[in-house]
Scaffold this active site. Structure first.
Site, PDB file in Angstrom:
ATOM      1  N   PRO A 184     -43.851  53.285 -68.164  1.00 25.14           N
ATOM      2  CA  PRO A 184     -43.709  54.374 -69.131  1.00 25.14           C
ATOM      3  C   PRO A 184     -45.004  55.150 -69.373  1.00 25.14           C
ATOM      4  O   PRO A 184     -44.973  56.364 -69.595  1.00 25.14           O
ATOM      5  CB  PRO A 184     -43.235  53.649 -70.398  1.00 25.14           C
ATOM      6  CG  PRO A 184     -42.482  52.473 -69.878  1.00 25.14           C
ATOM      7  CD  PRO A 184     -43.228  52.034 -68.658  1.00 25.14           C
TER       8      PRO A 184
ATOM      9  N   GLY B  10     -48.149  56.620 -64.348  1.00 27.95           N
ATOM     10  CA  GLY B  10     -47.470  57.284 -63.246  1.00 27.95           C
ATOM     11  C   GLY B  10     -48.358  57.318 -62.026  1.00 27.95           C
ATOM     12  O   GLY B  10     -48.351  56.429 -61.185  1.00 27.95           O
TER      13      GLY B  10
ATOM     14  N   THR C 147     -35.703  53.489 -58.753  1.00 26.53           N
ATOM     15  CA  THR C 147     -34.436  53.952 -58.179  1.00 26.53           C
ATOM     16  C   THR C 147     -33.796  52.868 -57.328  1.00 26.53           C
ATOM     17  O   THR C 147     -34.475  52.195 -56.559  1.00 26.53           O
ATOM     18  CB  THR C 147     -34.677  55.212 -57.324  1.00 26.53           C
ATOM     19  OG1 THR C 147     -35.206  56.248 -58.163  1.00 26.53           O
ATOM     20  CG2 THR C 147     -33.388  55.709 -56.686  1.00 26.53           C
TER      21      THR C 147
ATOM     22  N   GLU D 112     -43.753  60.373 -55.303  1.00 21.88           N
ATOM     23  CA  GLU D 112     -44.688  60.003 -54.229  1.00 21.88           C
ATOM     24  C   GLU D 112     -46.045  60.677 -54.416  1.00 21.88           C
ATOM     25  O   GLU D 112     -46.764  60.942 -53.456  1.00 21.88           O
ATOM     26  CB  GLU D 112     -44.121  60.360 -52.851  1.00 21.88           C
ATOM     27  CG  GLU D 112     -42.864  59.617 -52.462  1.00 21.88           C
ATOM     28  CD  GLU D 112     -43.116  58.158 -52.117  1.00 21.88           C
ATOM     29  OE1 GLU D 112     -44.291  57.724 -52.145  1.00 21.88           O
ATOM     30  OE2 GLU D 112     -42.149  57.444 -51.824  1.00 21.88           O
TER      31      GLU D 112
END
Length: 411
Positions: free
Chosen positions: A135, A138, A165, A377
């Site tokens: 959270p 990143g 995912t 990515e």
């Protein structure tokens, strides 16, 4: 294995053309119909489609032949990804859940599970989701807060993960967790380990809860926020050396960025194909809009940007397959391809006019998904930072930020 290219051979050998055309036909006949049917209703990729992908060997493109795969390289991997993305980017992304992506780097030749895991990966029997982001973390993955502590012969994983995912549909989740504090501010990447948390397909691991994140695109599968609360894994679940998972992750980034570039190019090409078809069919003022110079010039510009990105991708993939370092170039192609993907898909939607803003045409799917390629990515801004750091050296401001973060966390 594919022989290294000679200067007069060109990129697209006969073998590569066959692989590309196989993926193109599969996309046209299987992927695109599924995408057109399921994406508008936020449906999931059908299990039978995944089985067909496995039967074609799409999950074992980069796995060595003696370990159950096709023994091909990043070039073939990206050729396939581009074609799949022309139909549905989620399916093009699914092949990265096989091919031993990331964790292959942590399986040395003498690793007791190497043959088993890579063989299962190549066959589509070990599809892996990745739990890296959190959270509050990143792009700065060296600052992850998820922890793994030793408990006898096992490890207990606790912490939050975000943007995971396929966490439910995968056979395992590769969880990056901190197993020891970093030794210094400039070594924050040390102390992170990777654990392959195996589980039944369709479920989350024991002592792990989560919920899908509501997204505006990238449909076909769920993206989860996960909470690990003492998730117990055996010692053999650790992939690679303890505390050095960051290196394992970094070793696979060049191919991962090339893969994202390939997906971006596929989205852009799919949107261009649709724009050309629509421009030929749509009539205004008694002629097809393809006759208008404004539309013709748009299409010319779109096609030029796609081909420029594609040729850069071919160069990067060749460098990867030759074993040459190309971290700058891989960031360049990821950055450039994702930027032009958003531009091209947006222009295609514009050519479609009001029809493009409906779910009656695939261009809106390409447009939504292309926007994501600039974020995952490594964002476009992160790619620019990598490129500029490699050209100019790391800035003193960045070094001070790292020192401040270390001091705040570890004192």
């Amino acid at each position: 294995m594919t022989e290294p290219l000679t200067p007069n051979q060109g990129y697209l050998t006969e073998e590569r053309l066959m692989i590309r055309d196989l993926a193109r036909d599969f996309t046209r006949n299987e992927v695109l119909p599924a995408a057109n049917r399921l994406d508008p209703e936020h449906g999931t990729i059908p299990p039978e489609l995944i089985t067909k992908m496995a039967d074609l060997g799409l999950f074992g493109i980069t796995v060595p032949e003696d370990e159950g795969g096709q023994g091909l390289g990043a070039f073939e991997y990206c050729l396939v990804a581009e074609e799949l993305a022309r139909g549905w980017m989620s399916v093009a992304s699914l092949i990265a859940r096989g091919n031993g992506t990331f964790y292959k780097e942590g399986l040395r030749k003498d690793h007791p599970r190497r043959q088993e895991l890579l063989s299962r990966s190549a066959s589509g029997d070990m599809l892996v989701a990745y739990a890296l982001s959190e959270p509050n973390t990143g792009s700065d993955l060296s600052s992850i807060a998820c922890r793994a502590v030793k408990d006898g012969e096992d490890w207990l994983i606790s912490g939050q993960k975000y943007w995971c995912t396929f966490a439910d549909g995968a056979d395992a989740i590769l969880v990056f967790a901190r197993t020891s504090p970093p030794p210094a501010a400039d070594k924050r990447h040390l102390g992170i380990s990777a654990f392959l948390v195996e589980k039944p397909r369709g479920e989350l691991p024991a002592n792990c809860s989560g919920a899908p994140i509501p997204k505006i695109g990238y449909f076909g599968w769920n993206t989860f926020e996960l909470s690990f609360d003492g998730c117990r894994v055996p010692a053999r679940a650790m992939i690679g050396d303890e505390g050095k998972a960051f290196y394992m992750m970094a070793a696979g980034l060049e191919t991962a960025r090339a893969h994202t570039a390939a997906r971006s190019i596929g989205l852009a090409q799919g949107a261009l194909d649709d724009a050309i078809a629509y421009a030929r069919d749509r009539r205004q003022f008694a002629v097809p809009i393809a006759e208008f110079q404004a539309i013709r010039f748009k299409i010319a510009t779109m096609a030029t940007k796609i081909e420029a990105a594609r040729q850069l991708l071919y160069h990067v993939c060749t460098q990867i397959d030759l074993g040459r370092r190309c971290d700058t170039e891989s960031s360049m192609v990821k950055y450039f391809a994702s930027e032009i993907a958003e531009e091209v898909t947006s222009e295609s939607l514009q050519i479609h006019g009001g029809a493009g803003y409906t779910k009656l045409f695939a261009v809106e799917r390409h447009w939504r998904d292309a926007r994501l390629t600039k974020i995952f990515e490594g964002t476009s801004e992160i790619q620019q930072r990598i490129i500029s750091d490699n050209l100019l050296g790391r800035s003193e401001i960045d070094k001070q930020i790292a020192r401040n973060a270390y001091s705040k966390t570890y004192g």
